[in-house]
Design a protein around this motif. Sequence first.
Motif, mmCIF file in Angstrom:
data_model
loop_
_atom_site.group_PDB
_atom_site.id
_atom_site.type_symbol
_atom_site.label_atom_id
_atom_site.label_comp_id
_atom_site.label_asym_id
_atom_site.label_seq_id
_atom_site.Cartn_x
_atom_site.Cartn_y
_atom_site.Cartn_z
ATOM 1 N N ASP A 67 0.815 -1.217 0.000
ATOM 2 C CA ASP A 67 0.000 0.000 0.000
ATOM 3 C C ASP A 67 0.849 1.268 0.000
ATOM 4 O OD1 ASP A 67 -2.407 -1.366 -0.018
ATOM 5 O OD2 ASP A 67 -2.422 -1.585 2.158
ATOM 6 N N LEU A 68 2.123 1.137 -0.316
ATOM 7 C CA LEU A 68 3.024 2.286 -0.279
ATOM 8 C C LEU A 68 2.499 3.427 -1.136
ATOM 9 C CD1 LEU A 68 5.844 3.398 0.607
ATOM 10 C CD2 LEU A 68 6.738 2.450 -1.535
ATOM 11 N N TRP A 69 2.130 3.138 -2.379
ATOM 12 C CA TRP A 69 1.659 4.197 -3.278
ATOM 13 C C TRP A 69 0.274 4.689 -2.868
ATOM 14 C CZ3 TRP A 69 3.987 6.616 -7.441
ATOM 15 C CH2 TRP A 69 3.168 7.451 -8.190
ATOM 16 N N PHE A 70 -0.615 3.759 -2.585
ATOM 17 C CA PHE A 70 -1.977 4.167 -2.216
ATOM 18 C C PHE A 70 -1.965 5.070 -0.995
ATOM 19 C CE2 PHE A 70 -5.710 3.446 0.462
ATOM 20 C CZ PHE A 70 -6.718 3.865 -0.397
ATOM 21 N N ARG A 71 -1.219 4.685 0.017
ATOM 22 C CA ARG A 71 -1.211 5.437 1.274
ATOM 23 C C ARG A 71 -0.577 6.811 1.113
ATOM 24 N NH1 ARG A 71 1.298 2.010 3.618
ATOM 25 N NH2 ARG A 71 3.363 2.956 3.713
ATOM 26 N N ASN A 72 0.490 6.887 0.346
ATOM 27 C CA ASN A 72 1.254 8.127 0.242
ATOM 28 C C ASN A 72 0.789 9.053 -0.871
ATOM 29 O OD1 ASN A 72 3.841 8.120 2.135
ATOM 30 N ND2 ASN A 72 3.500 6.012 1.456
ATOM 31 N N VAL A 73 0.108 8.501 -1.880
ATOM 32 C CA VAL A 73 -0.310 9.324 -3.011
ATOM 33 C C VAL A 73 -1.831 9.336 -3.145
ATOM 34 C CG1 VAL A 73 -0.141 9.672 -5.498
ATOM 35 C CG2 VAL A 73 1.868 8.915 -4.218
ATOM 36 N N SER A 74 -2.423 8.204 -3.451
ATOM 37 C CA SER A 74 -3.859 8.160 -3.748
ATOM 38 C C SER A 74 -4.718 8.562 -2.549
ATOM 39 C CB SER A 74 -4.250 6.755 -4.223
ATOM 40 O OG SER A 74 -3.487 6.371 -5.335
ATOM 41 N N ASP A 75 -4.344 8.117 -1.357
ATOM 42 C CA ASP A 75 -5.142 8.394 -0.161
ATOM 43 C C ASP A 75 -4.528 9.490 0.694
ATOM 44 O OD1 ASP A 75 -7.500 7.732 1.297
ATOM 45 O OD2 ASP A 75 -6.264 6.743 2.812
ATOM 46 N N SER A 76 -3.694 10.301 0.106
ATOM 47 C CA SER A 76 -3.055 11.406 0.821
ATOM 48 C C SER A 76 -4.020 12.576 0.964
ATOM 49 C CB SER A 76 -1.819 11.867 0.039
ATOM 50 O OG SER A 76 -2.218 12.414 -1.211
ATOM 51 N N PRO A 77 -3.690 13.576 1.775
ATOM 52 C CA PRO A 77 -4.563 14.758 1.865
ATOM 53 C C PRO A 77 -4.847 15.380 0.505
ATOM 54 C CG PRO A 77 -2.952 14.792 3.639
ATOM 55 C CD PRO A 77 -2.580 13.644 2.750
ATOM 56 N N LEU A 78 -3.829 15.452 -0.347
ATOM 57 C CA LEU A 78 -4.034 16.021 -1.686
ATOM 58 C C LEU A 78 -4.794 15.054 -2.584
ATOM 59 C CD1 LEU A 78 -3.293 18.520 -3.462
ATOM 60 C CD2 LEU A 78 -1.376 17.168 -4.317
ATOM 61 N N GLY A 79 -4.488 13.766 -2.473
ATOM 62 C CA GLY A 79 -5.130 12.777 -3.332
ATOM 63 C C GLY A 79 -6.620 12.667 -3.111
ATOM 64 N N ARG A 80 -7.106 13.073 -1.958
ATOM 65 C CA ARG A 80 -8.540 13.016 -1.662
ATOM 66 C C ARG A 80 -9.274 14.276 -2.106
ATOM 67 N NH1 ARG A 80 -6.336 10.687 3.149
ATOM 68 N NH2 ARG A 80 -6.499 12.683 4.241
ATOM 69 N N ARG A 81 -8.567 15.201 -2.740
ATOM 70 C CA ARG A 81 -9.166 16.459 -3.193
ATOM 71 C C ARG A 81 -9.626 16.316 -4.637
ATOM 72 N NH1 ARG A 81 -6.491 21.422 -5.210
ATOM 73 N NH2 ARG A 81 -7.952 23.152 -4.965
ATOM 74 N N ALA A 82 -10.902 16.619 -4.900
ATOM 75 C CA ALA A 82 -11.492 16.362 -6.211
ATOM 76 C C ALA A 82 -10.803 17.149 -7.324
ATOM 77 C CB ALA A 82 -12.989 16.682 -6.178
#
Length: 731
Positions: free
Chosen positions: A361-376
Motif C-alpha cells: 500500500d506504499l503508493w496508495f497510502r502516500n499518493v492516492s489516499d493522501s490529503p491532496l489525493g482526496r481532493r477532487a
Amino acid sequence: MLCSTCKKIVNASSERIDENENSYFRHHDGLRALRAAAESGCQLCQTLLDQLPEDLGQQVDNSLHNEGDQSIAESRISKDSDVQFTLDDLLSDQGRYVLDVRVNVGRGTSLARVYFVRDEESHTERERLRPRLTGLDDSLGLAQDWINTCLTKHIQCRKPDVKLVHNFARVLEVDFESQDHSLRLVEGSEILEGSRYITLSHCWGGISFTKLTSTNYKSFCQSISYEALPKTFRDAIDITRLLSVRYLWIDSLCIVQDTIEDWQNQAPQMGQIYHNSWCNLAATAAKDGRDGLFRFLDRRPQTLEPLFVEVADMGQPKFHELGDSDPTSFEPGAWRGLPHPRENTSWQGMAPGLYECIDRDLWFRNVSDSPLGRRAWVVQERLLAPRVLHFGRGQLFWECNALKACELYPDGLPDKADLLSSAELKCQEITSCYEYQSSSSITEEWNIIGPSPRILQSWHDVVKNYSRANLTFESDKLAALAGLASVFAERIPAAYLGGIWAVHLPRQLMWAIRWPSQPPEKLMAPSWSWASANGELRNTVDIDDIITERLASIRDIKCSGSLLEASGHLLFKGRLIPCVLSYDAEARPDKQCNPLVRGLERAAFVQPDTDSFRQVEFSRSYFCLPFLIFYDATEPSTPEVAGLVLEFTKEKGTFRRFGAFRTNNAMDRDGDRHPDWVYDESVQPRTHTQYGRVFLMDIEDELAEVDEQFYLSYEPTPAKRTFANFTFVII
C-alpha cells in the motif's frame, strides 16, 4: 536489519498468543516499543510504523491515560490467500506471505501489513542496491533525473514542443538567475513564446493566506512578497528556481479570487494549463499551505533501503519438498503446495530462503489516499499533467505515463506483491492519439450496447476515482472536471451531457451510488447523470458483463449548458412497471430500500441515488424501467435484468431518476432464496430462472396499471404485442 522480535516471528520461534491459533504471535508490547525498535534500525518495524496513522501515538497516549492499560500489537503471519489480484498467478510459484500487525487503541484497531515475497535475484544483482542518501540535494537530484529521463526516453510522454496555451491569462515569473527571491505576476502578452512552466497542486485547507484579488492585482504585477506567501508556495518557488524554469502557475495567485467572471473564464482552461505544463509539483502530504513540500526530510535512512529477510533452515518444509498432496498445502494446484498455517496443521514457519519485504500500500497510502489525493480538483491535475513530482510523507514519488517510482524504488515500482497494480495508472488515452470512431447514425450511437470503447472506459475510470474525492463546494461538481472533459472532447466526437457522453448510453446510464448520502442543495446536472448525486460510484452492470438485449431506447436528447453546469432531458421509449418501495432501517445500507415489483419474476434490489428515500412518501408513484438483459461474466448461464427506478414529477409523462435496480438470480419475488438456486455447483448445477420468465405482466396488465398521466404515448411491441412501449421523459 531486524530486531530480535521480528526475527523470532519470521522464524516461527516467537511466543504464540493462543496455542489454538498457530499463526498468531506476540509482537512488541505497544506502539512505544514498536517505535523504539524502528529508531534502533529495524526496517520491518519502521515499515509497519509508516503504515499507521500519524496521530496514532496521541490516540495511544490518550488510551493509556484514560484506561490505564497498555496497547498491545499482535502479529499474524499467513499466506496471502484472501487478496485476489491479477498478478497472483505470476507469484504463485515463488511464495508469498503476509505479516499483519494490529495495534489496538481503546475500542479502535489500526492495521499494518507487509508482504514477504520469495526473492530469486542473484546476490550479485542485489549487491548493486546501495542505500540512498537522504538529504534534500540527493532527493532533488533524483527528481531531476526522473524529469530528464522522461523528456528524453519516454515515448509515451513525448509530445510536440510545448507552448503556453492560447488563453493563458497570467502566470508567476520566477527570476532564477538572480540571487534574491524576486517574483511577480505577468500577463499573457508578456510571456515569452514557447517557454516552459511548472504548475502546483496543493490543498487550500481552512487557513487564510495571500491570494490574487482585484485590489492587489496591480501591485502583484510589480512584485510579490516572498515572505508573505505560505510555506508550500515558497517551497514551490525555490524548486522552480533550482530547476531553472522561469514560470510557475499557482491557482490562487493566477486567478482573481474575488471576481466570479475571471474564475468562470479560467476554470475551463485549467485542464490545458496542467496538460501543457513541463512538470507538476504536488504538495501531496500537506494538509494546507503551512506544511510545505519538504515534510519527507523528517525520516530515517532505513525507509529508503530495500528490506530483505533471510529465513533460516530450521527443519521446516522446503518449497521443492511440498507437493499437492502435502497436508500443509492450501488449495492444492492453485498455490502449488505453499506452506500455509491452517486449522489442525502445525505451523512450522516460512520455507527457508531469501524474501523481499514489500509494503503493497506504499503508493496508495502516500499518493492516492493522501490529503491532496482526496481532493477532487486534483484528479484532473494529476491525470492531465505530463509528469507529476509528489512530495510525500516520507519520500518523493514520481508519476508519468511510462513510470511510477519513488526514492525507495527509483527505477520503478516492483512488479511484486501487486504493488504496481495497486498504483492506478495514468490515463494514457489523454496523451495518445486514440479517438472514438463513429460508425453509425446519432440515434444508433446513443443506444449501442456493445463493449465500451477504450476511451469511454478511461472516462469511466476517471469519474469513478473522482467520485471518491472531496469537494469543498458542491457547485464545483462539474467545474472540477471541466478541464479533463475538454481534453476528452477532442477524442470523443459526441455531445457532453453534464458528465456523460452521448454515445453508448445504456452502460453509462447504469451508474449507482455505493453509499447514498444527502442530495446536493443545487443540481448541477440532470438526474440521469452521476453528477446529480454525491458519493462513490459503482456499476450496476459491470464493464465485463455481456449485454444481450436492450429493453428501452433513447429517442431524443435535449441538453444545454456548459462544462460547468448542465440541464436537459432524455426521451425514452420502453416499459413502465409500477413498483412499491419499502424502507427497512435495520437492513444493510445498500439493502434498506427495496421494491415490490409485480412485473418481474425475481426480486429486484434498488440502489437509491441519495438517502432522501428515508423521508419520501412511499405513496408516491414509482416505476421500474427495465433497460438491459445481461449476463454476469462469471455466470454466463443466468440472465439478469438491470434498469432505472423513476419517480413521477406530477408533470405528464415526466420523471426523475430515483436510483438503479438489478434482479438477483438467487432470490424469488418475495426476497426469499430461490428454490432452484444451489450454492455448491459440485452438488448440482445452478438452474436459475430461464430467459423467458423474466417478466410476468402482459400488455393488458400494463395498460391497466399505468395511468395516462405517466406517459406521453404508447404502442405495443410490433412483433408479439406482449408488452407496451411507453414514451416518456426523464429530466
